[in-house]
Scaffold this motif. Structure first.
Motif, mmCIF file in Angstrom:
data_model
loop_
_atom_site.group_PDB
_atom_site.id
_atom_site.type_symbol
_atom_site.label_atom_id
_atom_site.label_comp_id
_atom_site.label_asym_id
_atom_site.label_seq_id
_atom_site.Cartn_x
_atom_site.Cartn_y
_atom_site.Cartn_z
ATOM 1 N N MET A 1 0.845 -1.183 0.000
ATOM 2 C CA MET A 1 0.000 0.000 0.000
ATOM 3 C C MET A 1 0.884 1.237 0.000
ATOM 4 N N ASN A 2 0.573 2.193 -0.847
ATOM 5 C CA ASN A 2 1.256 3.480 -0.895
ATOM 6 C C ASN A 2 0.388 4.528 -0.209
ATOM 7 N N ASN A 3 0.700 4.783 1.053
ATOM 8 C CA ASN A 3 -0.010 5.810 1.806
ATOM 9 C C ASN A 3 0.557 7.173 1.452
ATOM 10 N N ILE A 4 -0.327 8.099 1.152
ATOM 11 C CA ILE A 4 0.070 9.436 0.726
ATOM 12 C C ILE A 4 -0.306 10.441 1.814
ATOM 13 N N VAL A 5 0.649 11.312 2.148
ATOM 14 C CA VAL A 5 0.411 12.426 3.059
ATOM 15 C C VAL A 5 0.793 13.700 2.311
ATOM 16 N N ILE A 6 -0.115 14.652 2.295
ATOM 17 C CA ILE A 6 0.077 15.908 1.573
ATOM 18 C C ILE A 6 0.308 17.021 2.592
ATOM 19 N N VAL A 7 1.328 17.851 2.348
ATOM 20 C CA VAL A 7 1.596 19.004 3.205
ATOM 21 C C VAL A 7 1.366 20.252 2.361
ATOM 22 N N GLU A 8 0.382 21.045 2.751
ATOM 23 C CA GLU A 8 -0.022 22.209 1.958
ATOM 24 C C GLU A 8 -0.492 23.305 2.900
ATOM 25 N N ASP A 9 -0.205 24.560 2.540
ATOM 26 C CA ASP A 9 -0.637 25.696 3.355
ATOM 27 C C ASP A 9 -1.963 26.286 2.879
ATOM 28 N N ASN A 10 -2.487 25.770 1.792
ATOM 29 C CA ASN A 10 -3.803 26.165 1.292
ATOM 30 C C ASN A 10 -4.669 24.911 1.363
ATOM 31 N N LEU A 11 -5.594 24.901 2.315
ATOM 32 C CA LEU A 11 -6.381 23.694 2.565
ATOM 33 C C LEU A 11 -7.170 23.248 1.340
ATOM 34 N N GLU A 22 -6.846 10.272 -5.308
ATOM 35 C CA GLU A 22 -7.937 9.298 -5.273
ATOM 36 C C GLU A 22 -8.364 8.903 -6.680
ATOM 37 N N GLU A 23 -8.385 9.872 -7.598
ATOM 38 C CA GLU A 23 -8.702 9.570 -9.001
ATOM 39 C C GLU A 23 -7.662 8.623 -9.591
ATOM 40 N N LEU A 24 -6.386 8.925 -9.336
ATOM 41 C CA LEU A 24 -5.315 8.068 -9.841
ATOM 42 C C LEU A 24 -5.434 6.669 -9.255
ATOM 43 N N SER A 25 -5.812 6.594 -8.008
ATOM 44 C CA SER A 25 -5.984 5.295 -7.352
ATOM 45 C C SER A 25 -7.048 4.450 -8.046
ATOM 46 N N HIS A 34 -3.431 5.181 -1.332
ATOM 47 C CA HIS A 34 -4.397 5.531 -0.293
ATOM 48 C C HIS A 34 -3.975 6.873 0.292
ATOM 49 N N VAL A 35 -4.848 7.868 0.192
ATOM 50 C CA VAL A 35 -4.553 9.161 0.816
ATOM 51 C C VAL A 35 -4.815 9.016 2.305
#
Length: 177
Positions: A1-11, A22-25, A34-35
């Motif tokens: 499983m490839n768990n994805i964590v996104i770090v962004e300052d614009n929610l 999720e679309e790519l998944s 998996h996000v």
């Protein structure tokens, strides 16, 4: 499983990026994406918490991070047995204390301090133009930078079909190592 964590300052951008994963998944099930979470970077933790509470519910966690806890939170996602996430991080996090100095950016400091056995588990991007893209490539290496296909005020699309990135996703990370 490839768990994805996104770090962004614009929610809102973080959420659209999570939706893109999720679309790519659904299109590429063999990548086992998996996000896991969006780490919403904001120096004002109370404001961040209010914005998160205003969001609709998603299949992924949204948690506030700041300079005070970013390294600890990201390390927990990358190191925790069973999670071992791939972190996708914005280069320019507003309020990161860098005062515009590229080497002082929180994202670059985190990337440079990352354990050398995890080089393919951190990918950065910037939607702030070619000059910043080139600076980012020089600072962390082009092999760890995703191109931005489209960026608007509350919308972000990355080039997730990048061959190096896809190859990273195809390599299964052993759990518990």
């Amino acid at each position: 499983m490839n768990n994805i964590v996104i770090v962004e300052d614009n929610l809102a951008k973080g959420i659209t990026l999570a939706e893109q994963f999720e679309e790519l998944s659904s299109e590429r099930e063999e990548l086992e994406l998996h996000v896991l979470a969006i780490c919403y970077f904001n120096p004002d933790s109370e404001l961040a918490q209010r914005k998160i509470e205003e969001c609709e519910r998603h299949n992924f966690a949204i948690e506030p991070v700041s300079l005070w806890n970013m390294d600890k939170v990201l390390d927990s996602y990358m190191d925790t047995e069973g999670k071992q996430a791939i972190v996708i991080m914005d280069y320019m996090l507003d309020g990161d204390g860098s005062e515009g100095i590229p080497m002082h950016r929180a994202s670059v400091r985190y990337a440079r301090g990352l354990d050398k056995c995890k080089p393919d588990r951190l990918w950065l991007y910037t939607g702030t133009g070619t000059a910043n893209y080139n600076i980012l490539c020089q600072l962390v290496g082009e092999e760890h930078v995703l191109k931005v296909r489209e960026s608007r005020i509350d919308y972000l699309r990355l080039d997730l079909e990048d061959e190096k990135f896809i190859n990273t996703l195809k390599v299964k990370i052993p759990i518990g190592v």
